[in-house]
Design an enzyme around this catalytic site. Structure first.
Site, short mmCIF file in Angstrom:
data_model
loop_
_atom_site.label_atom_id
_atom_site.label_comp_id
_atom_site.label_asym_id
_atom_site.label_seq_id
_atom_site.Cartn_x
_atom_site.Cartn_y
_atom_site.Cartn_z
N SER A 203 64.54 -68.78 61.55
CA SER A 203 63.22 -68.35 61.97
C SER A 203 63.06 -66.85 61.68
CB SER A 203 63.00 -68.69 63.45
OG SER A 203 61.65 -68.63 63.78
N HIS A 337 62.59 -77.26 65.20
CA HIS A 337 62.78 -75.96 64.57
C HIS A 337 64.20 -75.45 64.84
CE1 HIS A 337 61.86 -72.15 62.88
NE2 HIS A 337 61.65 -71.49 64.00
#
Length: 390
Positions: A203, A337
């Site tokens: 991320s 994620h």
């Protein structure tokens, strides 16, 4: 054990030294370009025709990113020392009468023998720990804070260089990664193989890992995971995705969210088409070293179409250098994620085994599980050709 990428890089740099690189002009006339800018053309319009030319173009691209997006990356401080206590490596850096210290932890593998290949992990490793590979956990927030847009200028990097330094948080983190490698060079007792160092993060930390790999050529393998816009995604393509009705992160949003980019970039966040680069060129700074892009097709905010198009385009630089399989993309969806699906394990192993363990593996991996290339049409974005660099 040997590192083909390192051997290639030595001859690559020697070729660059043999010719004088053109200086980046102090003023550049920025003109709108809706396509992904040509990696093989200097700012002055000269074509890149050789690997030595590419080394100069690479330096130009680095300077462009520092000028318009990421802020200035300071050179190695005048004094860097290191000490090892157990699994903790402390790095001391001094410049201009100021000094800072920070530490990283080294977790060594239960198999293999020292010196070990290692991955410097932003905030801890989010991919499965490879067998026989050490993990160096880097608290990047300690170097430059990233709590919000109000945290600019906070962290040990800014204690050393001043809170008004132009470096973005990601540039400060890249500086920190370079100091870790400096410290490992000073500390053979740490048992780390300096020719086989990787960097990874997910991320926002994946964005940072890509920047570190782009700027420090001592990094043999860069593995950004689900880094999205501002990482493996393209500013231009992300803007187009948003304009077509898909909610995805764009430059205009990201500059208000956090301090990952320099304040100068604010000027261009709503006019990314005038930038003389996009993030296919950030990835290209890693070439010809190893780069594996790990991405997720299930999260629109990450801009999977943007990442796919950006990185397929970036691979042309490795192709031109004759090392297409040194760069790969593994884009798989249907997971959370920063989770790592088991069907990507083989892709990760192939790159780790080649670039961190010196094995001969098949790293010809550019794949997505998104239908029809996620709608990416190359002719809409690429209007240049790929040379074979001599």
């Amino acid at each position: 054990m040997f590192n083909l990428a390192a051997i290639w890089l030595v001859s690559f740099v020697v070729g660059a030294i043999a010719q004088t690189c053109p200086a980046l002009p102090s003023t550049i006339n920025l003109t709108a370009n809706s396509k992904l800018p040509d990696p093989f053309k200097f700012i002055n319009g000269t074509a890149v025709a050789s690997k030595a030319d590419w080394a100069c173009r690479r330096e130009e691209i680095s300077q462009l990113f520092q000028r318009y997006e990421l802020g200035t990356l300071p050179p190695k401080p005048s004094n860097v020392t290191a000490s090892l206590s157990g699994n903790s490596l402390t790095i001391n850096a001094s410049e201009g009468g100021k000094s800072i210290s920070f530490s990283v932890s080294i977790s060594k593998p239960s198999s293999g023998t020292a010196p070990y290949p290692a991955i410097i992990a932003y905030g801890g490793l989010s991919i499965p720990t490879p067998a026989g590979v050490a993990v160096i956990t880097f608290n990047n927030d300690d170097i430059a804070a990233q709590q919000s847009s109000s945290s600019r200028g906070q962290g040990k990097f800014y204690n050393l260089y001043g809170s008004n330094h132009s470096a973005s948080a990601m540039t400060a983190w890249a500086w920190g990664v370079s100091r870790i490698i400096d410290a490992l060079e000073l500390t053979p007792s740490a048992g780390i193989d300096l020719d086989h160092i990787g960097v990874s993060g997910c991320s926002r930390n994946g964005k940072g890992a890509l920047v570190a790999g782009a700027f420090d050529t001592r990094i043999a393998l860069t593995i950004p995971q689900e880094s999205g816009s501002g990482g493996a995604g393209s500013w231009r393509i992300s803007d187009a995705i948003m304009a077509n009705g898909t909610s995805t992160q764009t430059a205009s949003e990201i500059v208000g969210e956090n301090v990952w980019f320099s304040t100068t970039f604010n000027t261009y966040a709503n006019q990314v088409n005038v930038l003389p680069f996009d993030h296919h060129l950030l990835s290209a700074l890693v070439a010809p070293r190893g780069l594996l892009i790990i991405d997720n097709t299930s999260i629109d905010w990450l801009g999977p179409q943007s990442v796919w198009g950006c990185q397929k385009t970036a691979n042309y630089v490795w192709q031109a250098l004759g090392e297409a399989d040194h760069m790969g993309v593994s884009q798989v969806g249907n997971h959370n994620h920063c989770a790592f699906p088991s069907n990507e394990q083989g892709d990760l192993d192939a790159f780790v085994n080649k670039f961190l363990k010196g094995q001969s593996t098949n790293t010809n991996i550019i794949k997505t599980d998104g239908a029809n290339n996620l709608g990416f049409v190359e002719s809409q974005w690429v209007d240049w050709t790929v040379p074979t660099l001599s």
